[in-house]
Design a protein around this motif. Structure first.
Motif: not given
Length: 401
Positions: A92-100
């Motif tokens: 499991r690796a986080p995938l960053y973005k501000m909002v959906p």
């Protein structure tokens, strides 16, 4: 040496996470591939948003899940994690973005690819096949990984109206060239994708499967009228759980009906309010969330399964009900059009339309006992064609041949 499959997905079960609007479909496939002798590595690119988004999801909980199909993790978890389920290795690796529902930054995609390749190197895992569920954000990732590993690639689409031009820009067409085969979770998703991007050279239908042990051998026995109904699913707006009760209420008033709800959600309050205010003659039970064993027991106690939701990719619960021999009513144009043939192995209703549902129930109750048993038997045979083992074999054949 075992052939190796790398599976990328943005939705996957994780024991330490509180996930809303999640699904286990990718794990069902992965564990069957392991049983078939493949080594499987899942990369769960789980979405991490700005802290306020996760706080919103945590505070609103069921209401946030009820709004639509957005996938929420209620806590902002930034750490990578490795774990195993049913012989499947998951990272499991986080995938960053501000909002959906916005694009992932190009630099973030590049960073994620680097993280994935570093992890695979550490594990000495060189994939022979790379599969991604959910075209975005995986299209660019899988195109880059193909060049690195010279593996055969596949992408399975779960949603309609993909905004690839908006998110990726014109270079999306270059990434398409790196995809060897496209999968579609339903006929409607395939049709929509081809309208947007044209017919792809190689494709397959990627349906879910029901466990073989769920499938009964004999059709149901029925009396003249079907009166015992069940709904299994989240009690959220797009699934119209209240419309099920309203539809049954509008059917033949001379019969005494019962309805069991299995599941939880914000719409429960509307159902309870309806029961208090309406002149309701239906025996309704709200069971909440139950174990899989208890769900099967409730299905066996019922005669007819109803869920007339919208926005369904592929409703596995319909197949589970069919596997138990229930008369099944599903939404037309919402993921089951490939599976159900109206009047043959189930019935269709317009999404969220209680008046239409009442007419379908009356139509069923005008059938003879023999006709109902024939439809029940056909439903069981359909479920047998879509056992988890059968669909996993078809999936493997599509991506490996």
């Amino acid at each position: 040496m075992k052939n190796k499959i790398l599976l990328l997905t943005t939705i996957y079960p994780s024991p330490d996470m509180d996930l809303m609007n999640s699904t286990n479909v990718c794990h069902y496939f992965a564990k069957e591939w392991v049983k078939a002798g493949y080594e499987v590595q899942v990369v769960f690119n789980y979405p991490v948003y700005a802290p306020i988004v996760h706080k919103f999801a945590e505070l609103l909980g069921k209401r946030a899940a009820s709004v639509g199909q957005s996938y929420f993790i209620t806590r902002q978890i930034k750490e990578c994690k490795e774990y195993e389920m049913d012989g499947v290795s998951i990272w499991r690796a986080p995938l960053y973005k501000m909002v959906p529902k916005v694009a992932v930054r190009r630099s973030t995609i590049e960073h994620q690819v680097n993280l994935i390749t570093s992890h695979l190197t550490e594990k000495s895992f060189k994939p022979d096949f790379i599969v991604a569920h959910f075209c975005y954000p995986h299209l660019e990732m899988i195109a880059k990984l193909k060049k690195l590993y010279q593996a055969k690639t596949a992408i399975v689409n779960h949603i309609q109206s993909l905004p690839l031009r908006k998110y990726i820009g014109p270079q999306y067409s270059e990434y398409f060239k790196e995809i060897d085969i496209w999968g579609y979770r339903s006929k409607n998703i395939k049709s929509d994708f081809e309208k947007q991007f044209g017919v792809q050279a190689h494709s397959f239908m990627c349906h879910s499967g029901v466990p073989k042990e769920y499938i009964v051998n004999e059709p149901r026995t029925f009396s003249n009228s079907i009166t015992k109904f069940i709904y299994v699913g989240s009690l959220i707006r797009r699934k119209y759980p209240l419309a099920v009760l309203q539809g049954i209420t509008g059917a033949n008033h001379t019969l005494k009906y019962s309805l069991s709800y299995v599941g939880e959600g914000i719409e429960r309050k509307k159902i309870e309010k309806f029961l208090m205010t309406a002149d309701n003659q239906i025996a309704v039970r709200l069971w909440g969330n139950l174990s899989r064993t208890a769900v099967l027991q409730k299905l066996d106690e019922a005669e007819c399964f109803i869920m007339i939701s919208k926005g369904e990719t592929f409703g596995l619960v319909y197949l589970e009900a069919m596997a138990r021999g229930l008369i099944t009513i599903a939404s037309k144009g919402e993921g089951m059009d490939d599976i159900i043939e109206d009047g043959e192995n189930g019935f269709f209703c317009e999404s969220g339309n209680p008046t239409f549902l009442a007419s379908v129930i009356d139509r069923i109750n005008h059938l003879s006992i023999e006709e109902k048993q024939r439809i029940s038997a056909n439903a069981i045979e359909t479920a047998r064609m879509f056992s988890d083992e059968a669909v996993a074999v078809n999936y493997l054949r599509a991506i490996t041949d």
